[in-house]
Design a protein around this motif. Sequence first.
Motif, PDB file in Angstrom:
ATOM      1  N   VAL A   1       2.920   4.428  -1.781  1.00 54.24           N
ATOM      2  CA  VAL A   1       2.858   5.257  -2.987  1.00 54.24           C
ATOM      3  C   VAL A   1       4.295   5.617  -3.360  1.00 54.24           C
ATOM      4  CG1 VAL A   1       2.011   7.381  -4.030  1.00 54.24           C
ATOM      5  CG2 VAL A   1       0.595   6.163  -2.356  1.00 54.24           C
TER       6      VAL A   1
ATOM      7  N   ILE B   1       0.028  -2.538 -12.534  1.00 51.48           N
ATOM      8  CA  ILE B   1       0.396  -1.651 -11.431  1.00 51.48           C
ATOM      9  C   ILE B   1      -0.354  -0.334 -11.590  1.00 51.48           C
ATOM     10  CG2 ILE B   1       2.299  -0.462 -10.279  1.00 51.48           C
ATOM     11  CD1 ILE B   1       4.181  -2.576 -11.450  1.00 51.48           C
ATOM     12  N   ARG B   2      -1.017   0.118 -10.524  1.00 48.25           N
ATOM     13  CA  ARG B   2      -1.740   1.383 -10.593  1.00 48.25           C
ATOM     14  C   ARG B   2      -0.749   2.537 -10.772  1.00 48.25           C
ATOM     15  NH1 ARG B   2      -4.990   1.764  -5.247  1.00 48.25           N
ATOM     16  NH2 ARG B   2      -3.133   0.682  -4.496  1.00 48.25           N
ATOM     17  N   ALA B   3      -0.990   3.344 -11.771  1.00 44.31           N
ATOM     18  CA  ALA B   3      -0.063   4.433 -12.100  1.00 44.31           C
ATOM     19  C   ALA B   3      -0.831   5.740 -12.273  1.00 44.31           C
ATOM     20  CB  ALA B   3       0.711   4.113 -13.369  1.00 44.31           C
ATOM     21  N   THR B   4      -0.232   6.820 -11.786  1.00 42.45           N
ATOM     22  CA  THR B   4      -0.789   8.165 -11.933  1.00 42.45           C
ATOM     23  C   THR B   4       0.260   9.038 -12.601  1.00 42.45           C
ATOM     24  OG1 THR B   4      -2.106   7.913  -9.924  1.00 42.45           O
ATOM     25  CG2 THR B   4      -1.742  10.159 -10.733  1.00 42.45           C
TER      26      THR B   4
ATOM     27  N   ASN C   1       1.305  -4.908  -3.204  1.00 41.04           N
ATOM     28  CA  ASN C   1       0.288  -4.094  -3.851  1.00 41.04           C
ATOM     29  C   ASN C   1       0.592  -2.628  -3.539  1.00 41.04           C
ATOM     30  OD1 ASN C   1      -2.025  -3.293  -5.212  1.00 41.04           O
ATOM     31  ND2 ASN C   1      -3.326  -3.523  -3.400  1.00 41.04           N
ATOM     32  N   PHE C   2       0.882  -1.829  -4.546  1.00 44.62           N
ATOM     33  CA  PHE C   2       1.276  -0.439  -4.321  1.00 44.62           C
ATOM     34  C   PHE C   2       0.853   0.412  -5.521  1.00 44.62           C
ATOM     35  CE2 PHE C   2       4.713  -2.787  -6.262  1.00 44.62           C
ATOM     36  CZ  PHE C   2       5.126  -1.975  -7.306  1.00 44.62           C
ATOM     37  N   GLU C   3       1.065   1.709  -5.392  1.00 44.32           N
ATOM     38  CA  GLU C   3       0.705   2.653  -6.455  1.00 44.32           C
ATOM     39  C   GLU C   3       1.935   3.472  -6.835  1.00 44.32           C
ATOM     40  OE1 GLU C   3      -2.366   6.437  -7.223  1.00 44.32           O
ATOM     41  OE2 GLU C   3      -2.524   5.206  -5.398  1.00 44.32           O
ATOM     42  N   VAL C   4       2.021   3.857  -8.100  1.00 49.23           N
ATOM     43  CA  VAL C   4       3.175   4.602  -8.600  1.00 49.23           C
ATOM     44  C   VAL C   4       2.716   5.926  -9.183  1.00 49.23           C
ATOM     45  CG1 VAL C   4       5.153   4.609 -10.160  1.00 49.23           C
ATOM     46  CG2 VAL C   4       4.393   2.459  -9.126  1.00 49.23           C
ATOM     47  N   VAL C   5       3.383   7.002  -8.773  1.00 44.43           N
ATOM     48  CA  VAL C   5       3.177   8.322  -9.364  1.00 44.43           C
ATOM     49  C   VAL C   5       4.344   8.583 -10.306  1.00 44.43           C
ATOM     50  CG1 VAL C   5       2.969  10.798  -8.932  1.00 44.43           C
ATOM     51  CG2 VAL C   5       1.936   9.145  -7.340  1.00 44.43           C
TER      52      VAL C   5
ATOM     53  N   ASN D   1       0.807  -1.231   0.000  1.00 46.36           N
ATOM     54  CA  ASN D   1       0.000   0.000   0.000  1.00 46.36           C
ATOM     55  C   ASN D   1       0.836   1.276   0.000  1.00 46.36           C
ATOM     56  OD1 ASN D   1      -2.397  -1.554   0.108  1.00 46.36           O
ATOM     57  ND2 ASN D   1      -2.141  -1.769   2.329  1.00 46.36           N
TER      58      ASN D   1
ATOM     59  N   ALA E   1       0.982   0.301 -16.185  1.00 48.11           N
ATOM     60  CA  ALA E   1      -0.427  -0.087 -16.238  1.00 48.11           C
ATOM     61  C   ALA E   1      -0.588  -1.444 -16.914  1.00 48.11           C
ATOM     62  CB  ALA E   1      -1.226   0.986 -16.971  1.00 48.11           C
TER      63      ALA E   1
END
Length: 461
Positions: free
Chosen positions: A233, A281-284, A255-259, A231, A277
């Motif tokens: 970022v 992997i969740r990406a912003t 499970n993590f998110e990438v900016v 979790n 993506a």
Amino acid sequence: MASQPMNERVEAFCRRLTDRRIDGSLAAAKGTAELLRQLITSSRLNTPELMLGEVKRVGLRIQAAKPIELVIGNIVRRVLHIIREEMEAEQEEQDDDLLAGAGAGALTPGGGDSVGGLSKAFRHPGAPSSRTLSLHNLLDQGAMDEALAGAAASLSPQSSAQLGGRGAAASPGPGARRSSLDEKEKERKGGKAAQWDRKQEVIDGLNDLIQELKDIDDAIASQAAEHIHANEVILVWGYSRTVLAFLRRAAEKRNFEVVVTEGAPTYQGQQMARELAAAGIRATLIADSAVFAMMARVNKVVATAQALLANGGVMAPVGMHIAAMAAKRHSVPFVVLCGIYKLSTLFPHNPAVNFNDFKDPEDVLPLTHEAVGIPRRIAQETVARMQAEGDESWKLGLPASLPQLTIVNPSYDYVPPELISLFVTDQGHGFMPSYVYRQLTEFYHRQDFILDKRQLDQLIG
């Protein structure tokens, strides 16, 4: 000396570097290592001294072709270190053989099989050694001297005489060394090519180095789960093959998110976001200018580097200094993924450190943009007006008050060590910037820290 075909291969490689046909530090490092392996295996370098000199000569020629690629000099230093290690191992074997012949069994109570440590006490002070001087060595030296005095007193006169003559036998003076080289030269002229016994070990060391370069990304990525937690970022800058492999490996267990920043002016961050993506992997994606605003919700910054300098600072992709300062302000760890082949012995104030490579200005502003044509059009109108007025001063130069447009597109930023939290390398462990000095002594020999005598002259005077 290298043969003519070898010289041609070196020049061809240098032309490819100069023409930018070899792109990236890893490609330059691999090419340099493979070229030096060819040099050692194909040429008649039959003594370690000749090998050291030729590797340094060829390495400096390659480095001169593209000074911005500090990894070229790093690979040359690694190869020189491999050769010096084999020279030292050969010297230690000669020490042990001499002690065995001098009745070294009397030195230890149980028959004297373990003479390796004590044998170093008999080495002549002038004997070459690549071991780093440390406080541990200094403390040991006194014990070795006492052991030497006691051992010499217990030996027979003949053995003592042999040990007394050890320095002259194992560490020949310049005249004796020259005679040895002359004898080998006579053997070569007579058709007897005397080969250095440890040349194959040097080649094996080079093979290991080349394999290490091939496995760089996998070795760094294998540590991903230790540095990225559930979790979190993570913020990354632009596109990096090493960072992408690192995040993909972490996503197998976390499970993590990438900016992702866009990485202007090439905007390769957009490609990075797409590939993340695609890997699930969740990406912003954000603009570079939004880094400070987004840093408050980031847990860690993961970056890469062009070069790791001797003071613990790095040459990183342009814009990375902004991200590092924002991370420092928000107390966010700034982690740099960096293969150990990028570790340089140079400091940021060294004259040999060329900090920047300027790319095509059209990446920033196309030549067809109207802003590019305005200064040119005004200059043409000014010349026409001065000619109509009979003013010939335009031939000496146009007025300084005319508008000018200069476009600069640098490639790298310098990130100082105080902004960096941790380095993660392919050697299976992380370390802080303050520990870089220890890595230097582990992978390079101190005599090779500065390859060029002229560079040394610049530094000291």
